[in-house]
Scaffold this active site. Structure first.
Site, PDB file in Angstrom:
ATOM      1  N   SER A 161      60.766  85.515 -37.929  1.00 32.03           N
ATOM      2  CA  SER A 161      61.308  84.396 -37.171  1.00 32.03           C
ATOM      3  C   SER A 161      60.392  84.064 -35.987  1.00 32.03           C
ATOM      4  CB  SER A 161      62.743  84.708 -36.745  1.00 32.03           C
ATOM      5  OG  SER A 161      63.401  83.543 -36.295  1.00 32.03           O
ATOM      6  N   ASP A 256      67.732  79.051 -45.538  1.00 38.81           N
ATOM      7  CA  ASP A 256      67.238  79.117 -44.163  1.00 38.81           C
ATOM      8  C   ASP A 256      66.700  77.746 -43.769  1.00 38.81           C
ATOM      9  OD1 ASP A 256      65.935  79.682 -41.771  1.00 38.81           O
ATOM     10  OD2 ASP A 256      64.816  81.385 -42.553  1.00 38.81           O
ATOM     11  N   HIS A 286      68.475  83.480 -43.417  1.00 38.21           N
ATOM     12  CA  HIS A 286      67.606  83.934 -42.345  1.00 38.21           C
ATOM     13  C   HIS A 286      68.135  85.266 -41.802  1.00 38.21           C
ATOM     14  CE1 HIS A 286      64.637  83.014 -39.171  1.00 38.21           C
ATOM     15  NE2 HIS A 286      65.462  83.647 -38.355  1.00 38.21           N
TER      16      HIS A 286
END
Length: 314
Positions: A161, A256, A286
């Site tokens: 991320s 995601d 995610h």
């Protein structure tokens, strides 16, 4: 993506989290400190179990603010190849304990040192505090960590991320400075661009799978108070020139809103002639890699990282 559905294992895990009263922090409904505390509780639960490693050592670098590192060493002799992993959390959440179980698993399975770091978080420390700390950590691992058994010639860096943003950004800065850098970059559902008009944002950004476009906009706004920086390749590395990077491993989650960041990075790496591999894991949201205790696809993604590390670092 029109038929995007979670795996049965994902649904079962989400039901378990609800029973335990666990969820990642929500910056849209909680003050940031409450969101951080909720995230720590969730991660502590996910970190239970997993393998032991030979030693876990902490070390502080004299950056501003000081940077705490955690060094996981497996039961192996001699200077070892080393992987620095940078946690996610939108530049605002997460801690040194993020992915603790996953990092122990990587160290044990790859037979390598794994290092985590507690980088400075926004909004208290906006860009470029975190990327400057990541660069300091990489340079220390390369040049000054021999007492911890690190082989500074055999390094890899990765992140999930926001950590994927920082990992890619650090590789680009080392390249541009003409410095020796890691042999492998692992970018896991990277938060690489502040553009939120992509197909994956339009279809998956409503928050039903956890991460939302609104949360991502909150994160970007706190990390980059100057909105002009959203187009700056130094802060949003999907806009950078990518030629000359080392081998890359890309992993993405199909459920995601950031999926297109990885798909676009894949296309741009191909155009730049950078060797790389990409896997999109279907049916997972995610953040899934930290759920190795409950998700088979998290374990498969971990095995893919281990294999890439072994190939790149020996």
């Amino acid at each position: 993506m029109t038929n995007a559905k979670p795996d049965p294992e994902v649904l079962a895990a989400q039901e378990q989290f609800q029973r335990e009263g666990l969820a990642a922090g929500d910056v849209l409904t909680q003050p940031v400190e409450e969101a951080r505390a909720a995230t720590r509780r969730f991660q502590a639960w996910l970190n239970q179990g997993g393998p032991q490693v030979a030693s876990v050592t902490e070390h502080v670098l004299g950056t501003t603010p000081p940077l705490q590192l955690r060094i996981y060493r497996p039961a192996a002799e001699g200077p070892l190849p080393t992987y620095l992993h940078i946690h996610g959390g939108g530049f605002a959440l997460g801690s040194l304990d993020a992915l603790d179980r996953w990092k122990r698993e990587i160290a044990a399975e790859a037979g390598m040192i794994v290092v985590g770091l507690d980088y400075a978080l926004a909004p208290e420390h906006p860009y470029p505090a975190a990327i400057d700390q990541v660069l300091a950590a990489l340079r220390w691992l390369r040049d000054g960590a021999t007492e911890f058994g690190v082989d500074g010639r055999r390094l890899a860096v990765g992140g999930d991320s926001a950590g994927g943003n920082l990992a890619l950004g650090a590789l680009l800065r080392l390249r541009d400075a003409g410095e020796a850098g890691p042999r492998l970059g692992a970018i896991i559902y990277g938060m690489l661009s502040a553009a939120h008009d992509t197909p994956s944002h339009r279809e998956l950004g409503d928050g039903r799978f956890g991460l939302s476009t609104a949360k991502l906009d909150w994160f970007w706004t706190r990390y980059l108070p100057d909105a002009a920086l959203r187009q700056d390749p130094a802060a949003a590395p999907l806009h950078a020139e990518l030629a000359g990077l080392p081998e890359m491993l890309l992993q993405a989650a199909a459920l995601d809103p950031l999926l297109d960041d990885t798909l676009n990075l894949d296309r741009r790496l191909t155009a730049a002639g950078v060797p790389h591999a990409m896997t999109v894991y279907p049916g997972v949201p995610h953040g899934f890699i930290g759920q190795t205790a409950v998700l088979e696809k998290a374990r498969a993604a971990r095995a893919e990282v281990v294999a890439a590390l072994r190939r790149a670092l020996g």
